[in-house]
Design a protein around this motif. Structure first.
Motif, PDB file in Angstrom:
ATOM      1  N   ARG A  59       0.841  -1.204   0.000  1.00  0.00           N
ATOM      2  CA  ARG A  59       0.000   0.000   0.000  1.00  0.00           C
ATOM      3  C   ARG A  59       0.874   1.251   0.000  1.00  0.00           C
ATOM      4  O   ARG A  59       0.617   2.215  -0.729  1.00  0.00           O
ATOM      5  CB  ARG A  59      -0.924   0.006   1.225  1.00  0.00           C
ATOM      6  CG  ARG A  59      -1.892  -1.154   1.292  1.00  0.00           C
ATOM      7  CD  ARG A  59      -3.061  -0.972   0.353  1.00  0.00           C
ATOM      8  NE  ARG A  59      -3.933   0.090   0.753  1.00  0.00           N
ATOM      9  CZ  ARG A  59      -5.157  -0.074   1.258  1.00  0.00           C
ATOM     10  NH1 ARG A  59      -5.647  -1.298   1.445  1.00  0.00           N
ATOM     11  NH2 ARG A  59      -5.905   0.956   1.565  1.00  0.00           N
ATOM     12  N   ALA A  60       1.921   1.246   0.835  1.00  0.00           N
ATOM     13  CA  ALA A  60       2.858   2.379   0.845  1.00  0.00           C
ATOM     14  C   ALA A  60       3.598   2.430  -0.483  1.00  0.00           C
ATOM     15  O   ALA A  60       3.874   3.510  -1.013  1.00  0.00           O
ATOM     16  CB  ALA A  60       3.841   2.229   2.001  1.00  0.00           C
ATOM     17  N   HIS A  68       6.258   0.571   6.533  1.00  0.00           N
ATOM     18  CA  HIS A  68       7.046   1.521   5.742  1.00  0.00           C
ATOM     19  C   HIS A  68       6.186   2.730   5.382  1.00  0.00           C
ATOM     20  O   HIS A  68       5.021   2.577   5.039  1.00  0.00           O
ATOM     21  CB  HIS A  68       7.511   0.880   4.445  1.00  0.00           C
ATOM     22  CG  HIS A  68       8.248  -0.401   4.634  1.00  0.00           C
ATOM     23  ND1 HIS A  68       7.623  -1.575   4.953  1.00  0.00           N
ATOM     24  CD2 HIS A  68       9.566  -0.691   4.554  1.00  0.00           C
ATOM     25  CE1 HIS A  68       8.513  -2.530   5.056  1.00  0.00           C
ATOM     26  NE2 HIS A  68       9.703  -2.035   4.835  1.00  0.00           N
ATOM     27  N   ARG A  69       6.808   3.908   5.417  1.00  0.00           N
ATOM     28  CA  ARG A  69       6.125   5.096   4.909  1.00  0.00           C
ATOM     29  C   ARG A  69       6.457   5.219   3.430  1.00  0.00           C
ATOM     30  O   ARG A  69       7.562   4.855   3.004  1.00  0.00           O
ATOM     31  CB  ARG A  69       6.640   6.347   5.605  1.00  0.00           C
ATOM     32  CG  ARG A  69       6.323   6.408   7.051  1.00  0.00           C
ATOM     33  CD  ARG A  69       7.196   7.488   7.661  1.00  0.00           C
ATOM     34  NE  ARG A  69       6.807   7.702   9.043  1.00  0.00           N
ATOM     35  CZ  ARG A  69       6.769   8.903   9.608  1.00  0.00           C
ATOM     36  NH1 ARG A  69       7.098   9.970   8.927  1.00  0.00           N
ATOM     37  NH2 ARG A  69       6.420   9.016  10.863  1.00  0.00           N
ATOM     38  N   PRO A  70       5.558   5.824   2.659  1.00  0.00           N
ATOM     39  CA  PRO A  70       5.854   6.028   1.235  1.00  0.00           C
ATOM     40  C   PRO A  70       7.178   6.759   1.040  1.00  0.00           C
ATOM     41  O   PRO A  70       7.948   6.410   0.143  1.00  0.00           O
ATOM     42  CB  PRO A  70       4.670   6.863   0.751  1.00  0.00           C
ATOM     43  CG  PRO A  70       3.560   6.524   1.683  1.00  0.00           C
ATOM     44  CD  PRO A  70       4.203   6.262   3.009  1.00  0.00           C
ATOM     45  N   SER A 104       1.570   4.142  -3.187  1.00  0.00           N
ATOM     46  CA  SER A 104       1.618   5.573  -2.942  1.00  0.00           C
ATOM     47  C   SER A 104       2.986   6.133  -3.358  1.00  0.00           C
ATOM     48  O   SER A 104       3.077   7.173  -4.013  1.00  0.00           O
ATOM     49  CB  SER A 104       1.361   5.782  -1.450  1.00  0.00           C
ATOM     50  OG  SER A 104       1.070   7.088  -1.189  1.00  0.00           O
ATOM     51  N   ALA A 105       4.034   5.410  -2.997  1.00  0.00           N
ATOM     52  CA  ALA A 105       5.405   5.853  -3.294  1.00  0.00           C
ATOM     53  C   ALA A 105       5.650   5.922  -4.793  1.00  0.00           C
ATOM     54  O   ALA A 105       6.266   6.870  -5.284  1.00  0.00           O
ATOM     55  CB  ALA A 105       6.407   4.892  -2.632  1.00  0.00           C
ATOM     56  N   ASP A 157       0.531   9.504   8.313  1.00  0.00           N
ATOM     57  CA  ASP A 157       1.955   9.827   8.203  1.00  0.00           C
ATOM     58  C   ASP A 157       2.205  11.221   8.753  1.00  0.00           C
ATOM     59  O   ASP A 157       3.163  11.478   9.468  1.00  0.00           O
ATOM     60  CB  ASP A 157       2.333   9.745   6.719  1.00  0.00           C
ATOM     61  CG  ASP A 157       3.828   9.629   6.526  1.00  0.00           C
ATOM     62  OD1 ASP A 157       4.531   9.406   7.530  1.00  0.00           O
ATOM     63  OD2 ASP A 157       4.287   9.749   5.376  1.00  0.00           O
ATOM     64  N   LYS A 202      -2.086   4.245   6.451  1.00  0.00           N
ATOM     65  CA  LYS A 202      -1.665   4.719   7.775  1.00  0.00           C
ATOM     66  C   LYS A 202      -1.540   6.240   7.766  1.00  0.00           C
ATOM     67  O   LYS A 202      -1.442   6.866   6.721  1.00  0.00           O
ATOM     68  CB  LYS A 202      -0.315   4.101   8.144  1.00  0.00           C
ATOM     69  CG  LYS A 202      -0.321   2.590   8.276  1.00  0.00           C
ATOM     70  CD  LYS A 202      -1.067   2.112   9.507  1.00  0.00           C
ATOM     71  CE  LYS A 202      -0.298   2.397  10.783  1.00  0.00           C
ATOM     72  NZ  LYS A 202      -1.006   1.842  11.957  1.00  0.00           N
ATOM     73  N   PHE A 227      -2.001   4.431   0.773  1.00  0.00           N
ATOM     74  CA  PHE A 227      -1.334   4.193   2.059  1.00  0.00           C
ATOM     75  C   PHE A 227      -2.350   4.407   3.180  1.00  0.00           C
ATOM     76  O   PHE A 227      -2.862   5.511   3.341  1.00  0.00           O
ATOM     77  CB  PHE A 227      -0.139   5.148   2.194  1.00  0.00           C
ATOM     78  CG  PHE A 227       0.663   4.925   3.438  1.00  0.00           C
ATOM     79  CD1 PHE A 227       1.205   3.672   3.713  1.00  0.00           C
ATOM     80  CD2 PHE A 227       0.883   5.950   4.338  1.00  0.00           C
ATOM     81  CE1 PHE A 227       1.950   3.460   4.859  1.00  0.00           C
ATOM     82  CE2 PHE A 227       1.641   5.750   5.492  1.00  0.00           C
ATOM     83  CZ  PHE A 227       2.163   4.503   5.744  1.00  0.00           C
TER      84      PHE A 227
END
Lengths: 385, 187, 284
Positions: free
Chosen positions: A295-296, A371-373, A299-300, B66, B64, B62
């Motif tokens: 999912r991240a 993990h963040r994007p 987005s990334a 951020d 979550k 995403f």
């Protein structure tokens, strides 16, 4: 009394992944659930304990996960679509009987909502640490199928797919989800029952007296009779011939059986494997991800494109059998591959094997936060610099 | 537009339920997409607890939070841990009776909502989260009051409708009053 | 008559998978007697052979499921009862019988045994108790008598054995009987009774283990062990199973427990009807 009219909750819902998984099972025709409470999979048991009674199925809370999967194998042999749901510690306890299910070619579904391990680890926190255990957890050589959902909708859809694959290939199929997906709430659309593709077990066409329970068809999968249907057959965890008779010394029978159990998955891998390709056509750098990190990653990849990085995503839906060809194709085209995983490096090894000389970068993440994007974008930027 | 909301407090305050109510209000009772994720420890009561909601007109990749636009804090621990996570000029709601040790950072719109006290006055501390959601709706307008009220009613046990409706109304009124005093904050 | 002719003409032959004969058991072992009694019981009851399932675990007696010509399953070590629970609950029309050994059912599988008995799952469990792990060459197990010699108690056994009948009764079994392999008619009668009874039934058969345990412990031939059974066993129907410890000088046998209690399956079906009726009322 079985009452299928209540099995499919057609409509739009706001649900958690665990609940959507239970509804997917019911929509696939699951009539038996044997389980043991464990965080973060307990909500599946709770839902099934209520819903299975409504549809006239059987819910039983067993004394442990070993008993749970043993009961599920029994129910499947008694003719019911059957499942269990657990997390790391319970999944470990099930391993011996996963081997029994492989050996006796028992269709069943195991849901593993992965939490942080090893051991008791972090029960309420996410992980993707059971990926290799899903593949190799039981002793001996075998192949297995595992799918990784990345949304609540997929918790519903892929649970149905798990049942369909289990029935098609007579193999235990694992829904390998992580705690975030299991506990996440999202919109789910449940279609009308008639629009859901549900696969039923391949039944023998031979007269009962001539039936050989482990004699495969051309697709390497034997038709399956069940207890009480008059075939009066024997199944065993021992190495056995096509009649089901134990053969504990013959190398020939051992070789033939082990190869067929693996080959019925390997040779059908192309039909089994599913993945999603996003913006890969002209990509210089690819992210290969499954479950919550995908999912991240999505987005990334979108953000990276805005920043001029030619990024793409290969989201693996099927984890096992590993989508070797798809990964190889991506590797031939890109300069580098980034693999975000919520573990200390598991599926990345398979990616490396398929990628050959293309550099593969592991983005490991352990504990609460996925993990963040931005972290994935940064890794891609470094990779193509 | 993507909006990120972080709700935090301790187990037993209904933090995760609040996230569900808010995301349901957006997803079921408004024409938006919403995702709720959560984080909690082993304790059923008393441990730290966090719920995150993302609301968007478009797809939510995403899921979550951020860089949260809105942060709602209902315990001292939550305040220390998350007050600084709000994005610049973000909106922060604090229950001042639960958070006594304060060091409010600049560049945030901070609103004190004494939800626990209001809930106690209505009759039950347990509805403090609904008071807070009422105030949050009034201050941020992230969903309509009707959508939120519908989502509240769907998430509570039978027989507690009056109590929860009162909690929502009082929270909403308190929030509206704060906006009048402090200026409003549109998402 | 030649051996193969005998096999074809014996009145119980049709119940055996003849191509699996000869069996793997030692001469003088009680497993064959148990199998014989079981086949006589299903013969006398005229059981529908398409509706009976025999499940076994691992050990010498574990092979029994492969020998009986009905639907059968040879599970992993200790898991026969859990597997049988799934079979019975998934298809209540089936008569489900677990035949296994003392080590399989009470050491590695002990947890499943007590919980199936507590739930009163409608399955029948028949245990061949030979006081040791025979298949692996004679190690001590949960029923090995104090002081006995096995390959893992080279200085004598210092663990106290389970009283299986007492354990089954305490866990909630509705029918508990114990016999030795000498009591063939009574054993058969108990199997017949258990098959007709609703709920979790347990039958223990004390068995010789002439090549392993009995030899290690200098108990003589299988015939000597049968003579010992005759000498020390006393029939005590209704006896408190707690007082039925097995000793060198006394083996109490008989029907210890015979009570009525609704089975898990019955309660589940009743609950399902209630829930579905309520749903229908709410819908109409």
């Amino acid at each position: 009394m079985v009452d299928e009219s209540r099995a499919v909750l057609t409509g739009t819902h706001f649900m958690s992944g665990d609940l959507a998984c239970a509804e997917g099972a019911l929509a696939a025709g699951c009539q038996f659930f044997g389980g043991y409470p464990i965080t973060p999979a307990t909500e599946i048991s709770e839902r099934m304990s209520r819903r299975l009674v409504e549809v006239g199925g059987v819910f039983v809370q067993m004394e442990d996960e070993i008993g749970s999967i043993a009961a599920v194998i029994g129910a499947s042999y008694a003719g019911k679509k059957a499942m269990t749901a657990t997390s790391g510690p319970g999944f470990s306890l099930m391993q011996e009987n996963i081997g029994l299910a492989v050996m006796t070619e028992t269709p069943l579904v195991i849901v593993n909502i992965m939490r942080g391990g090893p051991s008791t680890g972090q029960p309420t926190m996410p992980g993707q640490q059971d990926v290799m255990q899903a593949r190799w957890g039981s002793h001996g050589d075998y192949e297995i199928i595992a799918l990784a959902p990345s949304s609540v909708q997929e918790m519903f859809n892929l649970t149905i797919e798990c049942f369909n694959l289990a029935e098609t290939y007579r193999v235990p199929v694992i829904l390998l989800a992580d705690e975030i997906i299991g506990h996440m709430w999202e919109r789910v659309k449940i279609p009308p029952a008639e629009e859901i593709n549900v696969v039923s077990r391949k039944k023998p066409k031979t007269p009962t007296a001539e039936y050989q329970p482990f004699k495969p068809d051309k697709d390497l999968v034997p038709p399956m009779a069940c207890f009480g249907e008059g075939y009066r057959f024997h199944a065993t965890g021992l190495t056995h011939d096509e009649k089901g008779a134990p053969e504990t010394v013959s190398a020939e029978v051992q070789t033939e059986l082990v190869k067929r159990l693996a080959d019925k998955i390997r040779k059908n891998a192309e039909k089994i494997v599913k993945a999603q390709r996003v913006m890969l056509e002209d990509a210089d750098v690819a992210v290969i991800a499954y479950g919550i990190p995908s999912r991240a990653a999505l987005s990334a990849v979108r953000e990276a494109r805005k920043k001029g990085i030619k990024a793409g995503l290969l989201r693996l839906v099927t984890i096992w059998p590993f989508p070797q060809e798809l990964v190889s194709d991506v590797a031939k085209q890109v300069k580098a591959i980034v693999v975000p995983e919520m573990n200390y490096g598991q599926l990345v090894r398979e990616v490396e094997r398929a990628a050959k000389t293309t550099p593969v970068i592991l983005l490991s993440k352990l504990g609460e936060e996925p993990h963040r994007p931005s972290e994935i974008i940064e890794a891609m930027r470094r990779a193509v610099k | 537009m993507r909006m990120e909301i972080r709700l935090a407090g301790f187990g037993g305050q209904g933090i995760i339920r609040s996230g569900l109510i808010l995301s349901m209000a957006a997803c079921i009772y408004s024409d938006k997409n919403a995702v709720q994720t959560q984080s909690y420890g082993p304790e059923s009561r008393g441990g730290s607890c966090k719920s995150e909601v993302v609301i968007s007109e478009g797809d939510i990749d995403f899921p979550k939070v951020d860089d949260p636009d809105i942060v709602m804090l209902m315990s001292q621990e939550a305040y220390h841990k998350y007050v600084n996570t709000a994005k610049k000029n973000g909106t922060v709601l604090v229950d001042p009776h639960m958070v006594q040790d304060r060091n409010d950072p600049p560049n945030l719109k901070i609103y004190d909502v004494p939800a626990t006290k209001i809930a106690k006055d209505i009759g039950k501390v347990i509805v403090a989260n609904v008071v807070m959601l009422g105030a949050l709706t009034a201050i941020t307008k992230i969903v309509t009051p009707e959508a939120l009220k519908n989502a509240v009613l769907r998430n509570i046990p039978k027989g507690s409708e009056d109590l929860n409706t009162a909690a929502f109304e009082q929270g909403y009124a308190y929030g509206s009053e704060l906006v009048r005093k402090q200026g409003k904050t549109e998402p | 008559m030649s051996e193969s002719n005998l096999m074809m003409h014996h009145y119980l032959a049709k119940y055996l998978r003849q191509e699996r004969m000869p069996h793997i058991w030692c001469e003088g072992c009680g497993n064959g007697i148990l199998l014989n009694c079981f086949l006589q019981a299903i013969n006398e009851l005229n059981v529908d052979l398409n509706k009976i399932v025999v499940v076994s675990g691992i050990g010498c007696i574990g092979r029994v499921s492969g020998y009986i010509n009905v639907d059968s399953f040879h599970t992993t070590h200790g898991r026969a009862i859990a597997f049988a629970t799934g079979v019975k609950l998934a298809n209540p029309e089936l008569e489900v019988v677990v035949i296994s050994g003392d080590g399989d059912l009470f050491a590695i599988g002990g947890n499943h045994f007590i919980h199936a008995a507590r739930r009163n799952v409608d399955i029948k469990v028949i245990c061949a108790n030979n006081f040791n792990y025979g298949m692996t060459g004679g190690q001590y197990g949960p029923t090995t008598p104090l002081d006995a010699w096995t390959t893992t108690t080279p200085y004598g056994n210092i663990e106290h054995p389970f009283n299986l009948a007492h354990l089954a009764a305490a866990a909630g079994a509705v029918y508990v009987a114990r016999w030795t392999s000498l009591h063939v008619r009574r054993l058969k009668a108990s199997i017949i009774k258990a098959l007709q009874k609703e709920g979790f039934s347990f039958i223990e058969m004390i068995s010789p283990c002439p090549e392993i345990f009995d030899r290690y412990n200098k108990m003589g031939t299988a015939v000597d062990v049968m003579k010992w059974f005759r000498l020390v066993s006393q029939v005590r129907h209704g006896c408190d199973p707690a007082k039925a410890e097995i000793t060198e000088n006394e083996i109490l046998v008989g029907e210890f427990v015979d009570i009525e209690k609704p089975s898990y399956g019955r309660l589940l079906r009743e609950m399902t009807s209630r829930v579905q009726d309520k749903l229908k009322r709410e819908e109409s």
